[in-house]
Design a protein around this motif. Sequence first.
Motif, mmCIF file in Angstrom:
data_model
loop_
_atom_site.group_PDB
_atom_site.id
_atom_site.type_symbol
_atom_site.label_atom_id
_atom_site.label_comp_id
_atom_site.label_asym_id
_atom_site.label_seq_id
_atom_site.Cartn_x
_atom_site.Cartn_y
_atom_site.Cartn_z
ATOM 1 N N THR A 51 11.420 -12.482 -1.382
ATOM 2 C CA THR A 51 11.426 -13.400 -2.519
ATOM 3 C C THR A 51 10.843 -12.791 -3.787
ATOM 4 O OG1 THR A 51 9.280 -14.298 -1.810
ATOM 5 C CG2 THR A 51 11.263 -15.414 -1.020
ATOM 6 N N SER A 52 10.605 -11.492 -3.811
ATOM 7 C CA SER A 52 9.989 -10.864 -4.985
ATOM 8 C C SER A 52 10.578 -9.477 -5.220
ATOM 9 C CB SER A 52 8.473 -10.756 -4.809
ATOM 10 O OG SER A 52 8.160 -9.912 -3.713
ATOM 11 N N VAL A 53 10.365 -8.968 -6.421
ATOM 12 C CA VAL A 53 10.815 -7.615 -6.781
ATOM 13 C C VAL A 53 9.614 -6.863 -7.362
ATOM 14 C CG1 VAL A 53 12.459 -6.258 -8.101
ATOM 15 C CG2 VAL A 53 13.100 -8.538 -7.307
ATOM 16 N N PRO A 54 8.774 -6.285 -6.513
ATOM 17 C CA PRO A 54 7.602 -5.566 -7.021
ATOM 18 C C PRO A 54 8.014 -4.272 -7.712
ATOM 19 C CG PRO A 54 7.811 -5.247 -4.656
ATOM 20 C CD PRO A 54 8.845 -6.271 -5.043
ATOM 21 N N ASP A 55 7.168 -3.817 -8.616
ATOM 22 C CA ASP A 55 7.411 -2.541 -9.296
ATOM 23 C C ASP A 55 6.855 -1.372 -8.502
ATOM 24 O OD1 ASP A 55 8.618 -3.423 -11.918
ATOM 25 O OD2 ASP A 55 6.779 -4.601 -11.913
ATOM 26 N N LEU A 56 5.903 -1.640 -7.594
ATOM 27 C CA LEU A 56 5.337 -0.598 -6.731
ATOM 28 C C LEU A 56 4.746 -1.280 -5.510
ATOM 29 C CD1 LEU A 56 3.373 2.557 -7.699
ATOM 30 C CD2 LEU A 56 2.287 0.947 -6.104
ATOM 31 N N ILE A 57 4.775 -0.591 -4.368
ATOM 32 C CA ILE A 57 4.253 -1.136 -3.114
ATOM 33 C C ILE A 57 3.143 -0.226 -2.588
ATOM 34 C CG2 ILE A 57 4.791 -1.772 -0.732
ATOM 35 C CD1 ILE A 57 7.710 -2.206 -1.673
ATOM 36 N N LEU A 58 1.956 -0.816 -2.365
ATOM 37 C CA LEU A 58 0.856 -0.145 -1.676
ATOM 38 C C LEU A 58 0.843 -0.683 -0.253
ATOM 39 C CD1 LEU A 58 -2.030 -0.493 -4.301
ATOM 40 C CD2 LEU A 58 -0.839 1.620 -3.697
ATOM 41 N N CYS A 59 0.845 0.200 0.743
ATOM 42 C CA CYS A 59 0.987 -0.281 2.112
ATOM 43 C C CYS A 59 0.118 0.525 3.070
ATOM 44 C CB CYS A 59 2.459 -0.199 2.547
ATOM 45 S SG CYS A 59 2.777 -0.913 4.179
ATOM 46 N N ASP A 84 14.443 2.705 -5.810
ATOM 47 C CA ASP A 84 13.649 3.467 -6.763
ATOM 48 C C ASP A 84 12.259 2.855 -6.976
ATOM 49 O OD1 ASP A 84 14.465 1.216 -8.048
ATOM 50 O OD2 ASP A 84 15.136 2.203 -9.879
ATOM 51 N N THR A 85 11.873 1.880 -6.142
ATOM 52 C CA THR A 85 10.530 1.302 -6.231
ATOM 53 C C THR A 85 9.540 2.206 -5.511
ATOM 54 O OG1 THR A 85 11.426 -0.954 -6.273
ATOM 55 C CG2 THR A 85 9.113 -0.697 -5.648
#
Length: 360
Positions: A51-59, A84-85
């Motif tokens: 449900t979202s479009v993050p600009d960067l993912i920390l995992c 490309d995220t």
Amino acid sequence: MPDDRDAQLGLILCAEDQDSLRTDICDELREAGYGVLEATDGDETLRQIQTSVPDLILCDINMPGRNGYEVLAEIRRLRPDLADTPFVFLSALSDPREVVEGKRLGADDYLVKPIDFDLLLATIDARLRQVRRMRDKASQEIDELRQAMARLHQEASHRALEGVTRALDLVAPGMLLLTHRGEVLFANRAARALADASNGLRLGETLSATRPGQAQRLRHVLNAVIDADNRSDEVECLRLPRQGERRDLLIMACSLNPSPQEPAAVVLISDPEQRSHVPQQVLARLFGLTPTEARIALALAEGRRTEEIASQMSISPTTVAFHLRNLFQKTDTRRQAELIAVILAGAMAVALEEKAGHQE
């Protein structure tokens, strides 16, 4: 959804099962001006992605349920629009094998716990700036290509039609300019040669496919770019199967100008069985590719599959897939057909520039 998800610097999804560490990271991000989404495990991370479009993912790598590697693989599979995220792993371990595994799966960076927050913010800033540069560069190149097509048509209409036609005939891909009614305004020599019955195409007042199923797909692609209204960035790609063992024709259609007095669309047709004459170093310079990425890009433009490229270059299919992800990022594309079309369009622009330079 958090109230700060629209922060100007970007939206960061932080997936970390340690509550105290996740709170500290998210507080640092919010204080720096980022919007933040939080996830406590792998499954919640995937629900947030739906449900979202993050600009960067920390995992985090080691989480309950799905671990970080599995989360990354699922995101790459389910959300190709996020190719490309940037994806940054967090881990308490500094085993080089973990770093290698993360890179192999397509992770962009790797931070070791305990987290250095200055390094965290610097890494996020650098990755987001890199993505913006790549997108801006690709957008500028496509805009310049459209402008060049419009200028060439205007020049052909008003003065040196024969000279421009000869220059366009030297371009390897077939090229057509279409009016707002879908009529063929111009077709270079390569386009006329490719648009025949053996390739499943017919070129008359309009461009059409000879087989019913393919005719409908081609008509849909052309109508999409011709009817783009004011969306001058509409790009459609199509692989057109041919009979026998021949490789698919590669077609890209791109909207040009909303004005009725100008061409409405440009169509590029390429036969991957006719080897590209674009030098590898030229392609590398055009899109900022490494030598290996340029070789893979040219192989794709020739219609080769991932397995064929891996065998030809004596590397694993996984390594080809890793470089393919880099190619998507650097060319601002999300599908292989679109990537091929952008490569061909860039090659055409280089050829036209060189021919123009020789004529001067």
